[in-house]
Design a protein around this motif. Structure first.
Motif, PDB file in Angstrom:
ATOM      1  N   GLY A   1      35.137 -12.143 -43.213  1.00 16.87           N
ATOM      2  CA  GLY A   1      35.561 -12.271 -41.822  1.00 16.87           C
ATOM      3  C   GLY A   1      35.016 -11.144 -40.981  1.00 16.87           C
ATOM      4  O   GLY A   1      34.206 -10.332 -41.445  1.00 16.87           O
ATOM      5  N   ASP A   2      35.460 -11.076 -39.736  1.00 20.10           N
ATOM      6  CA  ASP A   2      34.874 -10.113 -38.805  1.00 20.10           C
ATOM      7  C   ASP A   2      35.558  -8.750 -38.846  1.00 20.10           C
ATOM      8  O   ASP A   2      35.344  -7.923 -37.962  1.00 20.10           O
ATOM      9  N   ILE A   3      36.379  -8.491 -39.879  1.00 15.79           N
ATOM     10  CA  ILE A   3      36.947  -7.145 -39.987  1.00 15.79           C
ATOM     11  C   ILE A   3      35.934  -6.183 -40.590  1.00 15.79           C
ATOM     12  O   ILE A   3      36.098  -4.970 -40.514  1.00 15.79           O
ATOM     13  N   TYR A   4      34.875  -6.710 -41.204  1.00 11.86           N
ATOM     14  CA  TYR A   4      33.956  -5.855 -41.941  1.00 11.86           C
ATOM     15  C   TYR A   4      32.769  -5.395 -41.087  1.00 11.86           C
ATOM     16  O   TYR A   4      32.464  -4.223 -41.004  1.00 11.86           O
ATOM     17  N   GLN A   5      32.083  -6.327 -40.462  1.00 13.24           N
ATOM     18  CA  GLN A   5      30.939  -5.987 -39.625  1.00 13.24           C
ATOM     19  C   GLN A   5      30.943  -6.926 -38.418  1.00 13.24           C
ATOM     20  O   GLN A   5      31.129  -8.128 -38.577  1.00 13.24           O
ATOM     21  N   TYR A   6      30.658  -6.366 -37.253  1.00  8.82           N
ATOM     22  CA  TYR A   6      30.639  -7.214 -36.063  1.00  8.82           C
ATOM     23  C   TYR A   6      29.977  -6.463 -34.908  1.00  8.82           C
ATOM     24  O   TYR A   6      29.803  -5.240 -34.933  1.00  8.82           O
ATOM     25  N   LEU A   7      29.612  -7.241 -33.899  1.00 11.89           N
ATOM     26  CA  LEU A   7      29.071  -6.711 -32.653  1.00 11.89           C
ATOM     27  C   LEU A   7      30.056  -7.045 -31.546  1.00 11.89           C
ATOM     28  O   LEU A   7      30.477  -8.196 -31.402  1.00 11.89           O
ATOM     29  N   GLU A   8      30.458  -6.048 -30.766  1.00 14.46           N
ATOM     30  CA  GLU A   8      31.295  -6.295 -29.592  1.00 14.46           C
ATOM     31  C   GLU A   8      30.425  -6.235 -28.358  1.00 14.46           C
ATOM     32  O   GLU A   8      29.755  -5.229 -28.104  1.00 14.46           O
ATOM     33  N   PHE A   9      30.407  -7.327 -27.598  1.00 15.17           N
ATOM     34  CA  PHE A   9      29.544  -7.395 -26.421  1.00 15.17           C
ATOM     35  C   PHE A   9      30.201  -8.308 -25.394  1.00 15.17           C
ATOM     36  O   PHE A   9      30.627  -9.417 -25.712  1.00 15.17           O
ATOM     37  N   GLY A  10      30.279  -7.845 -24.179  1.00 18.00           N
ATOM     38  CA  GLY A  10      30.825  -8.664 -23.091  1.00 18.00           C
ATOM     39  C   GLY A  10      32.253  -9.097 -23.323  1.00 18.00           C
ATOM     40  O   GLY A  10      32.653 -10.197 -22.909  1.00 18.00           O
ATOM     41  N   GLY A  11      33.027  -8.268 -24.024  1.00 22.19           N
ATOM     42  CA  GLY A  11      34.419  -8.597 -24.265  1.00 22.19           C
ATOM     43  C   GLY A  11      34.660  -9.556 -25.408  1.00 22.19           C
ATOM     44  O   GLY A  11      35.794  -9.992 -25.636  1.00 22.19           O
ATOM     45  N   ARG A  12      33.599  -9.888 -26.172  1.00 29.63           N
ATOM     46  CA  ARG A  12      33.746 -10.801 -27.315  1.00 29.63           C
ATOM     47  C   ARG A  12      33.316 -10.092 -28.591  1.00 29.63           C
ATOM     48  O   ARG A  12      32.447  -9.214 -28.570  1.00 29.63           O
ATOM     49  N   LYS A  13      33.904 -10.503 -29.694  1.00 33.48           N
ATOM     50  CA  LYS A  13      33.549  -9.967 -30.998  1.00 33.48           C
ATOM     51  C   LYS A  13      32.673 -10.985 -31.731  1.00 33.48           C
ATOM     52  O   LYS A  13      33.095 -12.118 -31.980  1.00 33.48           O
ATOM     53  N   TYR A  14      31.448 -10.583 -32.062  1.00 37.00           N
ATOM     54  CA  TYR A  14      30.494 -11.435 -32.773  1.00 37.00           C
ATOM     55  C   TYR A  14      30.447 -10.990 -34.242  1.00 37.00           C
ATOM     56  O   TYR A  14      30.035  -9.880 -34.545  1.00 37.00           O
ATOM     57  N   SER A  15      30.860 -11.875 -35.134  1.00 36.29           N
ATOM     58  CA  SER A  15      30.916 -11.555 -36.555  1.00 36.29           C
ATOM     59  C   SER A  15      29.513 -11.384 -37.140  1.00 36.29           C
ATOM     60  O   SER A  15      28.519 -11.855 -36.584  1.00 36.29           O
ATOM     61  N   HIS A  16      29.433 -10.717 -38.310  1.00 41.20           N
ATOM     62  CA  HIS A  16      28.159 -10.632 -39.040  1.00 41.20           C
ATOM     63  C   HIS A  16      27.848 -11.942 -39.749  1.00 41.20           C
ATOM     64  O   HIS A  16      26.746 -12.125 -40.268  1.00 41.20           O
ATOM     65  N   ILE A  17      28.816 -12.881 -39.756  1.00 45.61           N
ATOM     66  CA  ILE A  17      28.603 -14.175 -40.405  1.00 45.61           C
ATOM     67  C   ILE A  17      27.960 -15.133 -39.404  1.00 45.61           C
ATOM     68  O   ILE A  17      28.435 -15.282 -38.277  1.00 45.61           O
ATOM     69  N   ILE A  18      26.880 -15.778 -39.842  1.00 43.17           N
ATOM     70  CA  ILE A  18      26.088 -16.648 -38.971  1.00 43.17           C
ATOM     71  C   ILE A  18      26.330 -18.116 -39.326  1.00 43.17           C
ATOM     72  O   ILE A  18      26.390 -18.468 -40.500  1.00 43.17           O
ATOM     73  N   ASP A  19      26.453 -18.942 -38.325  1.00 42.82           N
ATOM     74  CA  ASP A  19      26.517 -20.389 -38.534  1.00 42.82           C
ATOM     75  C   ASP A  19      25.092 -20.883 -38.802  1.00 42.82           C
ATOM     76  O   ASP A  19      24.238 -20.813 -37.915  1.00 42.82           O
ATOM     77  N   PRO A  20      24.796 -21.382 -40.018  1.00 42.29           N
ATOM     78  CA  PRO A  20      23.427 -21.796 -40.340  1.00 42.29           C
ATOM     79  C   PRO A  20      22.910 -22.947 -39.483  1.00 42.29           C
ATOM     80  O   PRO A  20      21.700 -23.122 -39.345  1.00 42.29           O
TER      81      PRO A  20
END
Length: 302
Positions: free
Chosen positions: A213-232
Motif C-alpha cells: 500500500g501507500d504507507i511505504y513509498q509515495y509521491l505527494e503532489f497537488g494535495g494527492r498521494k500517489y502510491s509507488h504501486i502502478i496500475d498496469p
C-alpha cells in the motif's frame, strides 16, 4: 531489493544459529543478484539495460520467479505484472523530481509492457529469455521479497532451526512458533493509512504474509498521494489509498497478491478469494471519500 532483511531464530545454541543465519543471508544475496533492479551487478538490471533480442541464459531463480509471475498475472487478470519496469522507473523519477510524469511518457512506457513483450523458456535448464520489445523492463518489486524470505526460511529449516522467522519489511515468512510462545506475533501499524490508521497485531505460525500500500513509498503532489504501486492497465500510480494484508501458500504468492489487490476492485478481490480458499486478505480502499474494508478467509490478526 531496497529493504532490510531480519532473521529471528529460537534455538539452544547461538553459535550454530548464527552460522545458519549467515547461510540464509547468503541465499538472500544470491536472489538479490538475480532479481534486484537497484544493483548494476544483478541479472535483472543487466537484462533491462541490454534488452536482449536473442535468447540468453538466466539463473534458475530468475526463471522460477518469471514462471510464477506469469501464472499470477494471468490469475489476477494483469493486476500483477512485473513487466511494467519502464513505468516504475518513470514514477520513481517523478518522485525524485516531485512532479507528475507527462501523459506521453506514460503512453510510451505502456507500449513496452505486458508479457507479450518478453519470451522465456523455463522448460529446461538453463532457463532462457529474450525481449520482443526494446525498452521493456522487468521489475520484481511486487514478488521478489516474498520469494526471498521463503527461500531464506528453507535454509534455516534445512540447518535444523524449525523455530525461525524471516522478515523483509512488508514480507514475512514464519516457521514453527518460539518454544515459549504459541505463535509468532508482530505489530503492523501506520497512523496515516486505512482511513483512521492501520494498527493490527498479526499472529501466525507456519505462514507467509505480505502487506502492500501507500504507507511505504509515495509521491505527494497537488494535495494527492500517489502510491509507488502502478496500475498496469492505465500506467497511473494508484491514488485509492489502498492497503492490503495477505496470507498465502507461498511467500511469492502473498507478495504478488498483496500488490494485485491494491489494483483490483473490491468485488474482483472478493471473487478471487472465493475461488482461492487458501488465500486470506484484509483490504482497505477508498471509494470516493469513504474508506471501505474487506476481510476474507482465516483470521491472522487479533
Amino acid at each position: 531489493m531496497g529493504t532490510i532483511f531480519n532473521i529471528t531464530i529460537d534455538g539452544p545454541d547461538s553459535l550454530t544459529a548464527r552460522k545458519a543465519a549467515y547461510k540464509a543471508f547468503a541465499r538472500i544475496d544470491q536472489i538479490n543478484l538475480a532479481l534486484s533492479d537497484y544493483s548494476e551487478q544483478s541479472e535483472t538490471w543487466q537484462l533491462n539495460a541490454t534488452s536482449p533480442a536473442n535468447w540468453v541464459a538466466v539463473s534458475e531463480d530468475l526463471g522460477e520467479v518469471l514462471k510464477m509471475s506469469k501464472a499470477i498475472s494471468e490469475q489476477t487478470f494483469g493486476a500483477f505484472d512485473p513487466t511494467i519496469g519502464a513505468l516504475v522507473q518513470l514514477w520513481r523519477r517523478a518522485k525524485r523530481k516531485n512532479e507528475l510524469p507527462g501523459q506521453r511518457q506514460i503512453e510510451e512506457a505502456l507500449a513496452v509492457n505486458g508479457f507479450d513483450a518478453i519470451v522465456f523458456d523455463t522448460t529446461r535448464l538453463p532457463f532462457k529469455i529474450k525481449y520482443i520489445k526494446k525498452g521493456m523492463k522487468l521489475d520484481f518489486g511486487g514478488i521478489g521479497k516474498g520469494y526471498a524470505v521463503e527461500e531464506a526460511l528453507k535454509v534455516l529449516k534445512a540447518e535444523g532451526f524449525a523455530h525461525s522467522f524471516v522478515s523483509a519489511g512488508s514480507s514475512i515468512a514464519a516457521a514453527d512458533a518460539p518454544a515459549s510462545k504459541p505463535t509468532w506475533e508482530f505489530l503492523l501499524e501506520d497512523k496515516n493509512s486505512g482511513g483512521p490508521g492501520i494498527n493490527e497485531l498479526i499472529k501466525c505460525t507456519n505462514c507467509f504474509i505480505a502487506s502492500s500500500g501507500d504507507i511505504y513509498q509515495y509521491l505527494e503532489f497537488g494535495g494527492r498521494k500517489y502510491s509507488h504501486i502502478i496500475d498496469p492497465e492505465t500506467g497511473e500510480a494508484l491514488t485509492n489509498g489502498a492497503f492490503v494484508i495477505v496470507t498465502a501458500p507461498s511467500g511469492a504468492q502473498a507478495d504478488a497478491y498483496a500488490t494485485a489487490f491494491c489494483v483490483m476492485e473490491m468485488e474482483e478481490i472478493r471473487r478471487f478469494l472465493e475461488r482461492n480458499s487458501d488465500v486470506s486478505a484484509m483490504v482497505w480502499k477508498k471509494n470516493g471519500e469513504v474508506m471501505e474494508q474487506l476481510t476474507f478467509g482465516q483470521s491472522f490478526v487479533n
